[in-house]
Each structure stands twice: as C-alpha cells, then as structure tokens.
Design a protein around this motif. Sequence first.
Motif, PDB file in Angstrom:
ATOM      1  N   MET A   1       0.839  -1.179   0.000  1.00 58.18           N
ATOM      2  CA  MET A   1       0.000   0.000   0.000  1.00 58.18           C
ATOM      3  C   MET A   1       0.885   1.244   0.000  1.00 58.18           C
ATOM      4  N   ASP A   2       1.129   1.762  -1.158  1.00 56.09           N
ATOM      5  CA  ASP A   2       1.849   3.024  -1.247  1.00 56.09           C
ATOM      6  C   ASP A   2       0.839   4.136  -1.417  1.00 56.09           C
ATOM      7  N   GLY A   3       1.083   5.217  -0.758  1.00 54.37           N
ATOM      8  CA  GLY A   3       0.160   6.345  -0.879  1.00 54.37           C
ATOM      9  C   GLY A   3       0.511   7.412   0.131  1.00 54.37           C
ATOM     10  N   VAL A   4      -0.185   8.490   0.002  1.00 58.32           N
ATOM     11  CA  VAL A   4       0.046   9.622   0.883  1.00 58.32           C
ATOM     12  C   VAL A   4      -1.245   9.907   1.624  1.00 58.32           C
ATOM     13  N   LEU A   5      -1.137  10.057   2.906  1.00 56.34           N
ATOM     14  CA  LEU A   5      -2.283  10.392   3.733  1.00 56.34           C
ATOM     15  C   LEU A   5      -2.128  11.846   4.156  1.00 56.34           C
ATOM     16  N   THR A   6      -3.078  12.662   3.792  1.00 61.97           N
ATOM     17  CA  THR A   6      -2.985  14.080   4.131  1.00 61.97           C
ATOM     18  C   THR A   6      -4.129  14.464   5.041  1.00 61.97           C
ATOM     19  N   GLY A   7      -3.883  15.466   5.829  1.00 58.63           N
ATOM     20  CA  GLY A   7      -4.905  15.998   6.716  1.00 58.63           C
ATOM     21  C   GLY A   7      -4.837  17.507   6.678  1.00 58.63           C
ATOM     22  N   SER A   8      -5.969  18.126   6.863  1.00 57.00           N
ATOM     23  CA  SER A   8      -5.972  19.584   6.879  1.00 57.00           C
ATOM     24  C   SER A   8      -6.911  20.054   7.974  1.00 57.00           C
ATOM     25  N   ALA A   9      -6.677  21.265   8.423  1.00 56.73           N
ATOM     26  CA  ALA A   9      -7.519  21.878   9.434  1.00 56.73           C
ATOM     27  C   ALA A   9      -7.518  23.378   9.204  1.00 56.73           C
ATOM     28  N   SER A  10      -8.656  23.980   9.405  1.00 54.93           N
ATOM     29  CA  SER A  10      -8.736  25.443   9.267  1.00 54.93           C
ATOM     30  C   SER A  10      -9.628  26.020  10.353  1.00 54.93           C
ATOM     31  N   GLU A  11      -9.519  25.426  11.535  1.00 55.07           N
ATOM     32  CA  GLU A  11     -10.367  25.882  12.618  1.00 55.07           C
ATOM     33  C   GLU A  11      -9.739  27.001  13.443  1.00 55.07           C
ATOM     34  N   HIS A  12      -8.452  27.224  13.266  1.00 53.36           N
ATOM     35  CA  HIS A  12      -7.752  28.286  14.009  1.00 53.36           C
ATOM     36  C   HIS A  12      -7.245  29.354  13.035  1.00 53.36           C
ATOM     37  N   ARG A  13      -6.893  30.468  13.602  1.00 52.84           N
ATOM     38  CA  ARG A  13      -6.380  31.561  12.765  1.00 52.84           C
ATOM     39  C   ARG A  13      -4.875  31.439  12.516  1.00 52.84           C
ATOM     40  N   GLU A  14      -4.215  30.650  13.332  1.00 50.08           N
ATOM     41  CA  GLU A  14      -2.763  30.517  13.194  1.00 50.08           C
ATOM     42  C   GLU A  14      -2.415  29.209  12.485  1.00 50.08           C
ATOM     43  N   GLN A  15      -1.431  29.292  11.610  1.00 53.62           N
ATOM     44  CA  GLN A  15      -1.017  28.122  10.831  1.00 53.62           C
ATOM     45  C   GLN A  15      -0.506  27.007  11.743  1.00 53.62           C
ATOM     46  N   ARG A  16       0.271  27.378  12.741  1.00 52.74           N
ATOM     47  CA  ARG A  16       0.856  26.380  13.640  1.00 52.74           C
ATOM     48  C   ARG A  16      -0.239  25.600  14.381  1.00 52.74           C
ATOM     49  N   ARG A  17      -1.242  26.303  14.855  1.00 55.21           N
ATOM     50  CA  ARG A  17      -2.327  25.637  15.589  1.00 55.21           C
ATOM     51  C   ARG A  17      -3.131  24.733  14.649  1.00 55.21           C
ATOM     52  N   ASN A  18      -3.306  25.162  13.398  1.00 56.90           N
ATOM     53  CA  ASN A  18      -4.002  24.324  12.428  1.00 56.90           C
ATOM     54  C   ASN A  18      -3.203  23.059  12.126  1.00 56.90           C
ATOM     55  N   ARG A  19      -1.889  23.184  12.027  1.00 60.52           N
ATOM     56  CA  ARG A  19      -1.052  22.001  11.797  1.00 60.52           C
ATOM     57  C   ARG A  19      -1.148  21.033  12.968  1.00 60.52           C
ATOM     58  N   ASP A  20      -1.112  21.582  14.187  1.00 54.69           N
ATOM     59  CA  ASP A  20      -1.232  20.725  15.370  1.00 54.69           C
ATOM     60  C   ASP A  20      -2.594  20.017  15.403  1.00 54.69           C
ATOM     61  N   ALA A  21      -3.650  20.752  15.062  1.00 54.29           N
ATOM     62  CA  ALA A  21      -4.995  20.165  15.052  1.00 54.29           C
ATOM     63  C   ALA A  21      -5.087  19.058  14.003  1.00 54.29           C
ATOM     64  N   ALA A  22      -4.509  19.306  12.831  1.00 55.26           N
ATOM     65  CA  ALA A  22      -4.534  18.291  11.770  1.00 55.26           C
ATOM     66  C   ALA A  22      -3.742  17.060  12.195  1.00 55.26           C
ATOM     67  N   ALA A  23      -2.619  17.261  12.860  1.00 55.18           N
ATOM     68  CA  ALA A  23      -1.806  16.129  13.323  1.00 55.18           C
ATOM     69  C   ALA A  23      -2.569  15.317  14.366  1.00 55.18           C
ATOM     70  N   ARG A  24      -3.278  16.006  15.279  1.00 56.54           N
ATOM     71  CA  ARG A  24      -4.063  15.282  16.293  1.00 56.54           C
ATOM     72  C   ARG A  24      -5.160  14.452  15.628  1.00 56.54           C
ATOM     73  N   ARG A  25      -5.837  15.037  14.643  1.00 55.18           N
ATOM     74  CA  ARG A  25      -6.889  14.304  13.928  1.00 55.18           C
ATOM     75  C   ARG A  25      -6.327  13.091  13.207  1.00 55.18           C
ATOM     76  N   LEU A  26      -5.154  13.272  12.610  1.00 55.39           N
ATOM     77  CA  LEU A  26      -4.510  12.184  11.889  1.00 55.39           C
ATOM     78  C   LEU A  26      -4.183  11.031  12.832  1.00 55.39           C
ATOM     79  N   VAL A  27      -3.706  11.352  14.016  1.00 52.67           N
ATOM     80  CA  VAL A  27      -3.391  10.320  15.009  1.00 52.67           C
ATOM     81  C   VAL A  27      -4.658   9.543  15.372  1.00 52.67           C
ATOM     82  N   VAL A  28      -5.770  10.259  15.542  1.00 51.13           N
ATOM     83  CA  VAL A  28      -7.024   9.600  15.895  1.00 51.13           C
ATOM     84  C   VAL A  28      -7.489   8.686  14.761  1.00 51.13           C
TER      85      VAL A  28
END
Length: 76
Positions: A1-28
């Motif tokens: 299984m080769d592929g790329v798994l991407t996640g995005s988030a736009s719930e915060h105004r700051e890029q860093r917080r959106n990246r952290d939120a996307a990473a948390r969702r990805l872990v879940v």
Amino acid sequence: MDGVLTGSASEHREQRRNRDAAARRLVVVVGEAIAAPARARRSTRPTRGSRERRLTAKKQRSATKRLRSSRPRRDD
C-alpha cells in the motif's frame, strides 16, 4: 500500500495551531484504523422471569383495552 495520507484543518487563525490540530486528527484516524474490531455480540435467550413479566404485562394491557369496549366479553 503506497500512498500519501494528508490531513488539513482550518479551525484556528494561526497556521501552527491548524497544523497541530490536523496532526491530532490524523493520530485519531490512524488509531481507529489499526484498532482491533469489536467482538461480535453473542446472542442470549430471554430469561424465564423476563418472559413471564412480558406476558403478564400483555395480559394487563389486553384487559385494559377489553374494558374500553362497549360490549362486555366472556373470559375464557
């Protein structure tokens, strides 16, 4: 299984917080994907007491509805 798994988030105004939120969702999501499936439910029979309670309640409902009728009925 080769592929790329991407996640995005736009719930915060700051890029860093959106990246952290996307990473948390990805872990879940990954955690849920690799979790063992829930065990199948094993069917059981109703207990004798629960069957008797159900039948008693049905008889009581029947008697109540019979009393609402305009003409009386014989009890067998």
